[in-house]
Motif scaffolding. Structure first.
Motif, PDB file in Angstrom:
ATOM      1  N   ILE A  33     102.687  18.978  21.107  1.00  0.00           N
ATOM      2  CA  ILE A  33     102.678  17.452  21.132  1.00  0.00           C
ATOM      3  C   ILE A  33     102.508  17.064  22.465  1.00  0.00           C
ATOM      4  CG2 ILE A  33     104.739  15.974  21.406  1.00  0.00           C
ATOM      5  CD1 ILE A  33     106.236  17.763  19.502  1.00  0.00           C
ATOM      6  N   MET A  34     102.537  17.480  23.791  1.00  0.00           N
ATOM      7  CA  MET A  34     101.912  17.159  25.026  1.00  0.00           C
ATOM      8  C   MET A  34     100.486  16.725  24.927  1.00  0.00           C
ATOM      9  SD  MET A  34     104.542  16.881  26.945  1.00  0.00           S
ATOM     10  CE  MET A  34     105.258  17.547  28.348  1.00  0.00           C
ATOM     11  N   LEU A  35      99.633  17.886  24.257  1.00  0.00           N
ATOM     12  CA  LEU A  35      98.287  17.532  24.349  1.00  0.00           C
ATOM     13  C   LEU A  35      97.815  16.291  23.567  1.00  0.00           C
ATOM     14  CD1 LEU A  35      96.970  21.390  23.928  1.00  0.00           C
ATOM     15  CD2 LEU A  35      96.836  19.903  25.878  1.00  0.00           C
ATOM     16  N   THR A  36      98.849  16.140  22.279  1.00  0.00           N
ATOM     17  CA  THR A  36      98.425  14.905  21.497  1.00  0.00           C
ATOM     18  C   THR A  36      98.843  13.590  22.340  1.00  0.00           C
ATOM     19  OG1 THR A  36      99.112  16.244  19.637  1.00  0.00           O
ATOM     20  CG2 THR A  36      99.043  13.984  19.235  1.00  0.00           C
ATOM     21  N   LEU A  37      99.877  13.639  22.997  1.00  0.00           N
ATOM     22  CA  LEU A  37     100.069  12.535  23.933  1.00  0.00           C
ATOM     23  C   LEU A  37      99.140  12.276  25.050  1.00  0.00           C
ATOM     24  CD1 LEU A  37     104.118  12.887  24.358  1.00  0.00           C
ATOM     25  CD2 LEU A  37     102.648  11.152  23.042  1.00  0.00           C
ATOM     26  N   LEU A  38      98.381  13.413  25.481  1.00  0.00           N
ATOM     27  CA  LEU A  38      97.670  13.279  26.594  1.00  0.00           C
ATOM     28  C   LEU A  38      96.287  12.707  26.041  1.00  0.00           C
ATOM     29  CD1 LEU A  38      96.799  13.842  29.429  1.00  0.00           C
ATOM     30  CD2 LEU A  38      95.842  16.254  28.607  1.00  0.00           C
ATOM     31  N   VAL A  39      95.926  12.924  24.824  1.00  0.00           N
ATOM     32  CA  VAL A  39      94.777  12.525  24.235  1.00  0.00           C
ATOM     33  C   VAL A  39      94.877  10.920  23.883  1.00  0.00           C
ATOM     34  CG1 VAL A  39      93.412  12.571  22.068  1.00  0.00           C
ATOM     35  CG2 VAL A  39      93.906  14.495  23.169  1.00  0.00           C
ATOM     36  N   VAL A  40      96.251  10.673  23.325  1.00  0.00           N
ATOM     37  CA  VAL A  40      96.459   9.267  23.031  1.00  0.00           C
ATOM     38  C   VAL A  40      96.537   8.395  24.353  1.00  0.00           C
ATOM     39  CG1 VAL A  40      98.324   7.489  22.271  1.00  0.00           C
ATOM     40  CG2 VAL A  40      97.789   9.692  20.890  1.00  0.00           C
ATOM     41  N   ILE A  41      96.956   8.954  25.417  1.00  0.00           N
ATOM     42  CA  ILE A  41      97.097   8.208  26.803  1.00  0.00           C
ATOM     43  C   ILE A  41      95.562   7.976  27.316  1.00  0.00           C
ATOM     44  CG2 ILE A  41      97.682   8.434  29.140  1.00  0.00           C
ATOM     45  CD1 ILE A  41     100.247   9.673  28.126  1.00  0.00           C
ATOM     46  N   ILE A  42      94.850   9.156  27.046  1.00  0.00           N
ATOM     47  CA  ILE A  42      93.391   8.814  27.393  1.00  0.00           C
ATOM     48  C   ILE A  42      92.467   7.660  26.805  1.00  0.00           C
ATOM     49  CG2 ILE A  42      91.092  10.055  27.710  1.00  0.00           C
ATOM     50  CD1 ILE A  42      92.770  12.637  28.398  1.00  0.00           C
ATOM     51  N   VAL A  43      92.796   7.602  25.270  1.00  0.00           N
ATOM     52  CA  VAL A  43      92.171   6.864  24.601  1.00  0.00           C
ATOM     53  C   VAL A  43      92.739   5.425  24.952  1.00  0.00           C
ATOM     54  CG1 VAL A  43      92.079   6.086  22.140  1.00  0.00           C
ATOM     55  CG2 VAL A  43      91.711   8.365  22.763  1.00  0.00           C
ATOM     56  N   ILE A  44      94.174   5.318  25.381  1.00  0.00           N
ATOM     57  CA  ILE A  44      94.439   3.987  25.781  1.00  0.00           C
ATOM     58  C   ILE A  44      94.076   3.487  26.985  1.00  0.00           C
ATOM     59  CG2 ILE A  44      96.522   2.821  26.384  1.00  0.00           C
ATOM     60  CD1 ILE A  44      98.364   4.178  24.166  1.00  0.00           C
ATOM     61  N   MET A  45      93.809   4.395  27.744  1.00  0.00           N
ATOM     62  CA  MET A  45      93.416   3.881  29.255  1.00  0.00           C
ATOM     63  C   MET A  45      91.820   3.617  28.978  1.00  0.00           C
ATOM     64  SD  MET A  45      94.899   7.030  31.356  1.00  0.00           S
ATOM     65  CE  MET A  45      94.215   6.265  32.992  1.00  0.00           C
ATOM     66  N   ILE A  46      91.195   4.196  27.993  1.00  0.00           N
ATOM     67  CA  ILE A  46      89.744   3.782  27.794  1.00  0.00           C
ATOM     68  C   ILE A  46      89.780   2.418  27.443  1.00  0.00           C
ATOM     69  CG2 ILE A  46      87.563   4.305  26.558  1.00  0.00           C
ATOM     70  CD1 ILE A  46      88.277   7.357  26.830  1.00  0.00           C
ATOM     71  N   PHE A  47      90.459   2.076  26.186  1.00  0.00           N
ATOM     72  CA  PHE A  47      90.511   0.753  25.757  1.00  0.00           C
ATOM     73  C   PHE A  47      91.539  -0.376  26.105  1.00  0.00           C
ATOM     74  CE2 PHE A  47      88.916   3.743  22.487  1.00  0.00           C
ATOM     75  CZ  PHE A  47      87.430   3.220  22.280  1.00  0.00           C
ATOM     76  N   ALA A  48      92.341   0.149  27.421  1.00  0.00           N
ATOM     77  CA  ALA A  48      93.364  -1.023  27.874  1.00  0.00           C
ATOM     78  C   ALA A  48      92.547  -2.189  28.160  1.00  0.00           C
ATOM     79  CB  ALA A  48      93.779  -0.173  29.040  1.00  0.00           C
ATOM     80  N   LYS A  49      91.565  -2.554  28.566  1.00  0.00           N
ATOM     81  CA  LYS A  49      90.939  -3.749  28.920  1.00  0.00           C
ATOM     82  C   LYS A  49      90.867  -4.599  28.080  1.00  0.00           C
ATOM     83  CE  LYS A  49      87.413  -5.987  31.725  1.00  0.00           C
ATOM     84  NZ  LYS A  49      86.386  -6.030  32.503  1.00  0.00           N
ATOM     85  N   SER A  50      90.317  -3.911  26.651  1.00  0.00           N
ATOM     86  CA  SER A  50      90.223  -4.837  25.602  1.00  0.00           C
ATOM     87  C   SER A  50      91.569  -5.206  25.006  1.00  0.00           C
ATOM     88  CB  SER A  50      88.946  -4.191  24.663  1.00  0.00           C
ATOM     89  OG  SER A  50      89.422  -3.161  24.104  1.00  0.00           O
ATOM     90  N   LEU A  51      92.318  -4.275  25.172  1.00  0.00           N
ATOM     91  CA  LEU A  51      93.648  -4.436  24.251  1.00  0.00           C
ATOM     92  C   LEU A  51      94.523  -5.092  25.032  1.00  0.00           C
ATOM     93  CD1 LEU A  51      94.342  -0.613  23.052  1.00  0.00           C
ATOM     94  CD2 LEU A  51      93.714  -2.566  21.675  1.00  0.00           C
ATOM     95  N   PHE A  52      94.898  -5.228  26.384  1.00  0.00           N
ATOM     96  CA  PHE A  52      95.615  -5.681  26.972  1.00  0.00           C
ATOM     97  C   PHE A  52      95.311  -6.904  28.003  1.00  0.00           C
ATOM     98  CE2 PHE A  52      97.312  -1.347  26.238  1.00  0.00           C
ATOM     99  CZ  PHE A  52      98.300  -1.700  25.167  1.00  0.00           C
ATOM    100  N   ILE A  53      94.191  -7.027  28.392  1.00  0.00           N
ATOM    101  CA  ILE A  53      93.633  -7.650  29.424  1.00  0.00           C
ATOM    102  C   ILE A  53      92.925  -8.914  28.626  1.00  0.00           C
ATOM    103  CG2 ILE A  53      92.350  -8.263  31.589  1.00  0.00           C
ATOM    104  CD1 ILE A  53      92.938  -5.306  32.135  1.00  0.00           C
ATOM    105  N   ASN A  54      93.247 -10.221  29.192  1.00  0.00           N
ATOM    106  CA  ASN A  54      92.855 -11.280  28.202  1.00  0.00           C
ATOM    107  C   ASN A  54      91.650 -11.789  29.449  1.00  0.00           C
ATOM    108  OD1 ASN A  54      92.079 -13.623  27.104  1.00  0.00           O
ATOM    109  ND2 ASN A  54      94.052 -14.501  27.203  1.00  0.00           N
ATOM    110  N   ASP A  55      90.408 -11.858  29.140  1.00  0.00           N
ATOM    111  CA  ASP A  55      89.370 -12.424  29.819  1.00  0.00           C
ATOM    112  C   ASP A  55      88.918 -13.724  29.739  1.00  0.00           C
ATOM    113  OD1 ASP A  55      88.921  -9.882  31.357  1.00  0.00           O
ATOM    114  OD2 ASP A  55      87.465  -9.289  29.699  1.00  0.00           O
TER     115      ASP A  55
END
Length: 171
Positions: A33-55
């Motif tokens: 479970i921890m490894l799965t969460l780590l992978v999800v967090i890494i993916v979110i960090m990679i796409f955070a700008k396009s998901l949460f930041i309005n340019d």
């Protein structure tokens, strides 16, 4: 010698069993479970700008003005020494207000006072362009109410503004 090899193989098997038995299935599940969460967090960090930041740097037009500064209307007065004559309108003549709904008797003409600054639109929808801003405290000529949109005139410009920004029409 064969006993020696047998003992070595048995010791290796016991060591492997200790390693396998050393982690319970609960601990293995938690690690998964921890490894799965780590992978999800890494993916979110990679796409955070396009998901949460309005340019989008262009501001959106909303129809609501937050400024409370009063800007009085510009009026010009001219005085002449000539006589003023009044004539009664007997036919359909063009008056100073070009209202396309002059024939409608259901709504009365009058004046309204702007309570809060509001945009004036050419159509009764906030998605149409903004003609101008009617400041708070301004007096407008009122023509009619179309489903909550007042058709008014301010400083020679006619258009629609939402009725909650005005006092009740005075006829």
């Amino acid at each position: 010698m064969p006993d020696n090899r047998y003992n070595q193989n048995r010791q290796q098997d016991e060591g492997q069993a200790r390693v396998n038995n050393g982690l319970s299935s609960t601990v293995k599940g938690i690690i998964a479970i921890m490894l799965t969460l780590l992978v999800v967090i890494i993916v979110i960090m990679i796409f955070a700008k396009s998901l949460f930041i309005n340019d989008n740097t262009e501001p959106k037009k909303t129809g609501v003005i937050t400024s409370t500064e009063y800007i009085p209307p510009v009026t010009t007065t001219t005085s002449t020494a000539s006589e003023t004559t009044t004539t009664k309108k007997t036919s359909k003549e063009e008056d100073e207000y070009d209202d396309p709904y002059d024939d409608d008797d259901e709504d009365q003409q009058g004046t309204v006072s702007c309570i809060s600054a509001v945009y004036l639109h050419p159509e009764p929808t906030s998605s149409s362009e903004n003609l101008l801003t009617i400041p708070a405290g301004a007096e407008c000529k009122y023509f009619r109410n179309e489903n909550g949109w007042y058709y008014v005139e301010y400083n020679g410009t006619q258009g629609y503004a939402w009725n909650t920004f005005f006092s009740a029409p005075v006829t």
